[in-house]
Design an enzyme around this catalytic site. Structure first.
Site, PDB file in Angstrom:
ATOM      1  N   CYS A  36     -13.805 -24.465  17.459  1.00  0.00           N
ATOM      2  CA  CYS A  36     -12.916 -24.503  16.292  1.00  0.00           C
ATOM      3  C   CYS A  36     -11.972 -25.690  16.440  1.00  0.00           C
ATOM      4  O   CYS A  36     -11.651 -26.093  17.562  1.00  0.00           O
ATOM      5  CB  CYS A  36     -12.126 -23.196  16.242  1.00  0.00           C
ATOM      6  SG  CYS A  36     -10.798 -23.175  15.025  1.00  0.00           S
ATOM      7  N   ASP A  58       0.864  -1.177   0.000  1.00  0.00           N
ATOM      8  CA  ASP A  58       0.000   0.000   0.000  1.00  0.00           C
ATOM      9  C   ASP A  58       0.903   1.231   0.000  1.00  0.00           C
ATOM     10  O   ASP A  58       2.094   1.155   0.340  1.00  0.00           O
ATOM     11  CB  ASP A  58      -0.920  -0.026   1.231  1.00  0.00           C
ATOM     12  CG  ASP A  58      -2.154   0.871   1.045  1.00  0.00           C
ATOM     13  OD1 ASP A  58      -2.221   1.617   0.040  1.00  0.00           O
ATOM     14  OD2 ASP A  58      -3.047   0.827   1.913  1.00  0.00           O
ATOM     15  N   ASP A  80      -3.680   7.357  -3.502  1.00  0.00           N
ATOM     16  CA  ASP A  80      -5.079   7.775  -3.661  1.00  0.00           C
ATOM     17  C   ASP A  80      -5.553   8.481  -2.399  1.00  0.00           C
ATOM     18  O   ASP A  80      -4.946   8.346  -1.337  1.00  0.00           O
ATOM     19  CB  ASP A  80      -5.955   6.548  -3.948  1.00  0.00           C
ATOM     20  CG  ASP A  80      -5.859   5.497  -2.848  1.00  0.00           C
ATOM     21  OD1 ASP A  80      -4.725   5.232  -2.372  1.00  0.00           O
ATOM     22  OD2 ASP A  80      -6.893   4.959  -2.419  1.00  0.00           O
ATOM     23  N   ALA A 118     -11.629   3.027   0.894  1.00  0.00           N
ATOM     24  CA  ALA A 118     -12.318   3.806   1.930  1.00  0.00           C
ATOM     25  C   ALA A 118     -13.630   3.186   2.400  1.00  0.00           C
ATOM     26  O   ALA A 118     -14.606   3.876   2.656  1.00  0.00           O
ATOM     27  CB  ALA A 118     -12.555   5.236   1.435  1.00  0.00           C
ATOM     28  N   CYS A 158      -6.632 -24.403  18.629  1.00  0.00           N
ATOM     29  CA  CYS A 158      -7.798 -24.732  19.449  1.00  0.00           C
ATOM     30  C   CYS A 158      -7.820 -26.199  19.866  1.00  0.00           C
ATOM     31  O   CYS A 158      -8.434 -26.555  20.866  1.00  0.00           O
ATOM     32  CB  CYS A 158      -9.074 -24.352  18.706  1.00  0.00           C
ATOM     33  SG  CYS A 158      -9.149 -22.575  18.426  1.00  0.00           S
TER      34      CYS A 158
HETATM   35  N1  GUN Z   1      -6.518   0.869   3.052  1.00  0.00           N
HETATM   36  C1  GUN Z   1      -7.831   0.839   3.419  1.00  0.00           C
HETATM   37  N2  GUN Z   1      -8.556   1.634   2.600  1.00  0.00           N
HETATM   38  C2  GUN Z   1      -7.699   2.153   1.695  1.00  0.00           C
HETATM   39  C3  GUN Z   1      -7.873   3.044   0.566  1.00  0.00           C
HETATM   40  O1  GUN Z   1      -8.962   3.503   0.261  1.00  0.00           O
HETATM   41  N3  GUN Z   1      -6.739   3.344  -0.154  1.00  0.00           N
HETATM   42  C4  GUN Z   1      -5.508   2.831   0.182  1.00  0.00           C
HETATM   43  N4  GUN Z   1      -4.468   3.146  -0.590  1.00  0.00           N
HETATM   44  N5  GUN Z   1      -5.340   2.012   1.244  1.00  0.00           N
HETATM   45  C5  GUN Z   1      -6.422   1.681   1.977  1.00  0.00           C
HETATM   46 ZN    ZN Z   2      -9.045 -22.226  16.189  1.00  0.00          ZN
END
Ligand code: GUN
Ligand code: ZN
Length: 495
Positions: A276, A90, A125, A193, A281
């Site tokens: 689980c 990211d 972004d 988002a 577990c």
């Molecule tokens: N991580 C969670 N939401 C977003 C997003 O809208 N854009 C980016 N780049 N990372 C994220």
């Molecule tokens: Zn478990």
């Protein structure tokens, strides 16, 4: 541009696909565990043993810390994390959304991601939150689109590039955003988002955001639901056409003492039993986990196991063609998920265009089954049936004889269909004896439609009181002969 995504199997709007990256092929749907480059709760090199095929980490954090940046630039991202499979990074966008500011430009972070050997990079972004003003959503979206196009012009080969779809909770902006990005051929399209929607259980709006974004994208591109890591909602999101998820949840929940299941989350302190069978577990009791010095790690491991177990179940469901049955089951665990299920079916016109025409037996699993794409498809095609002469419609199993010209079967929620189709999908549906109000309504509506389209036929309708007492029954055309039988009457042999 080579094809990086190949779709192998489909169900509803969901699919099993293969995404080719520089460090190998990933089978989707899948989850990318989030690796914190500072502290690895579970080491990256162990991730494969949980079922992870691809990881995600944050290039902004790496670029801000000398020790990390230097190793990443010198030895590469894969050496830094100790993982030689595909890694997505990211940008600083999430930090931007939390702190309002980052000390990096779009150009710098794209350049950095390429230099460290990222498999899938993300531009800077702007993750526009839900409920902001229309003006803000529009102006931030324009900046996002500019940055994405700039990134696209910088990255020509090697690294795959993600093009996040933004637009806040304005559905037309989500679709517009997706349409604007499409000609630029991004390799992966994250829907951005949405974390605040999920944190606040606004799953119905999440459904609308996903559908609006998907409508603006080509159906053959891979879609990532950014920040979605709770397995309770994977089936729902996959059925809407999401292929990739990322989970920080496994570690964040563990830090908070929380134990994830596919139907919700428990606090470990509240558990007397462990529902689980993962290695953690099986080897520990609830009491042992509560007291363990490595409690956080044990919880993180359990959380990851259930995360990938759910992914495997979803894939198996796609192969069998019963993903919508799984979605129905998962959406019963919380009222806001029930709301999301209803919202999913409000988009049935769109889902129907993607849903395969034939799959395994349709199982009726609840009132929403009557809203499924198969039922809509049949209702839309009723006009193709030509019904003439003396016609028997029966709510009970029947055999043909000479008495009537045509024999039709009435079965909620499908409605009325020629008995010759009884063994064919979806008419071979497995349905319970007592049917919910909505499903009966659906079936009667299309029966009435069929009768009015074939007004010259003489209909006889045999059913029991559960059908005849439904308010919609009063809308049958007046010339229909109605015979009401108890379901236990041995009448079918008479026919
Ligand atoms: N991580 C969670 N939401 C977003 C997003 O809208 N854009 C980016 N780049 N990372 C994220
Ligand atoms: Zn478990």
């Amino acid at each position: 541009m080579p094809t990086v995504f190949e779709i192998l199997h489909k169900d509803a709007a969901g699919r099993i696909g293969k995404l080719t990256t520089p460090h190998g092929v990933v089978e989707t749907p899948t989850v990318m565990p989030v690796i914190n480059p500072n502290i690895q709760t579970i080491p990256a090199h162990e991730m494969r043993s949980f079922g992870a095929q691809i990881l995600i980490t944050n290039s902004y954090i790496i670029s801000r810390k000398d020790e990390l940046r230097e190793v990443a630039l010198k030895d590469g991202l894969h050496a830094l994390l100790g993982f030689n499979g595909p890694i997505m990074t990211d940008s600083g966008s999430f930090q931007l959304s939390v702190y309002g500011d980052v000390e990096v430009t779009n150009e710098q972070i794209i350049d950095f991601q390429q230099k460290i050997g990222t498999d899938i990079g993300v531009p800077l972004d702007i993750p526009t939150a839900p409920d902001v003003s229309r003006d803000q959503a529009e102006s931030e979206l324009e900046i996002t689109l500019e940055r994405l196009k700039e990134a696209r012009s910088m990255v020509k080969e090697g690294m795959l590039l993600a093009g996040p779809v933004q637009g806040s909770t304005y559905y037309d902006l989500r679709q517009y955003s997706a349409e604007e990005l499409t000609p630029h051929n991004f390799d992966v399209y994250p829907i951005g988002a949405v974390v605040p929607l999920m944190e606040n259980y606004r799953y119905a709006e999440l459904v609308d955001v996903i559908v609006a974004s998907k409508k603006g994208l080509s159906p053959v591109v891979p879609v990532h639901l950014f920040g979605a890591g709770h397995p309770m909602m994977f089936a729902l999101a996959v059925a809407l056409g999401c292929d990739l998820f990322d989970s920080a949840a496994y570690a964040l929940y563990a830090k908070d003492g929380r134990y994830i299941t596919t139907s919700g989350t428990y606090h470990i302190e509240d558990l007397s039993y462990l529902p689980c069978c993962c290695p953690v577990c099986l080897e520990h009791t609830a009491e042992e986990i509560k007291k363990a010095p490595n409690k956080v790690e044990l919880l993180a491991r359990h959380n990851l196991y259930v995360t990938f177990q759910e992914i495997n179940l979803i894939k198996q469901s796609i192969r069998e063609g019963n993903l919508l049955e799984l979605v129905d089951m998962r959406c019963r665990s919380h009222p806001s998920m029930v709301e999301a299920l209803k919202r999913l079916y409000s988009h049935v016109d769109w889902i129907e265009t993607l849903d395969p025409a034939s799959k395994s037996t349709f199982f009726y699993t609840g009132p929403e089954s009557g809203l499924r794409p198969e039922i809509k498809r049949y209702s839309d095609r009723l006009g193709r049936l030509e019904i003439k002469g003396k016609v028997l419609i029966s709510a009970f199993p029947i055999r043909k004889s000479e008495e009537y010209d045509q024999y039709l079967r009435f079965k909620p929620p499908i409605g009325t269909y020629p008995i010759e189709l009884s063994e064919v999908y979806p008419f071979n549906a497995e349905v319970p004896e007592s049917i919910d109000y909505e499903a009966m309504d659906k079936a009667l509506l299309n029966t009435i439609d069929l009768m009015s389209r074939n007004a010259d036929a003489q209909f006889t309708f045999i059913c029991d009181e559960s059908v005849a007492n439904h308010p919609r029954f009063t809308e049958l055309p007046e010339n229909v002969e109605v015979i009401i039988r108890g379901s236990s009457d041995a009448f079918s042999s008479q026919l």
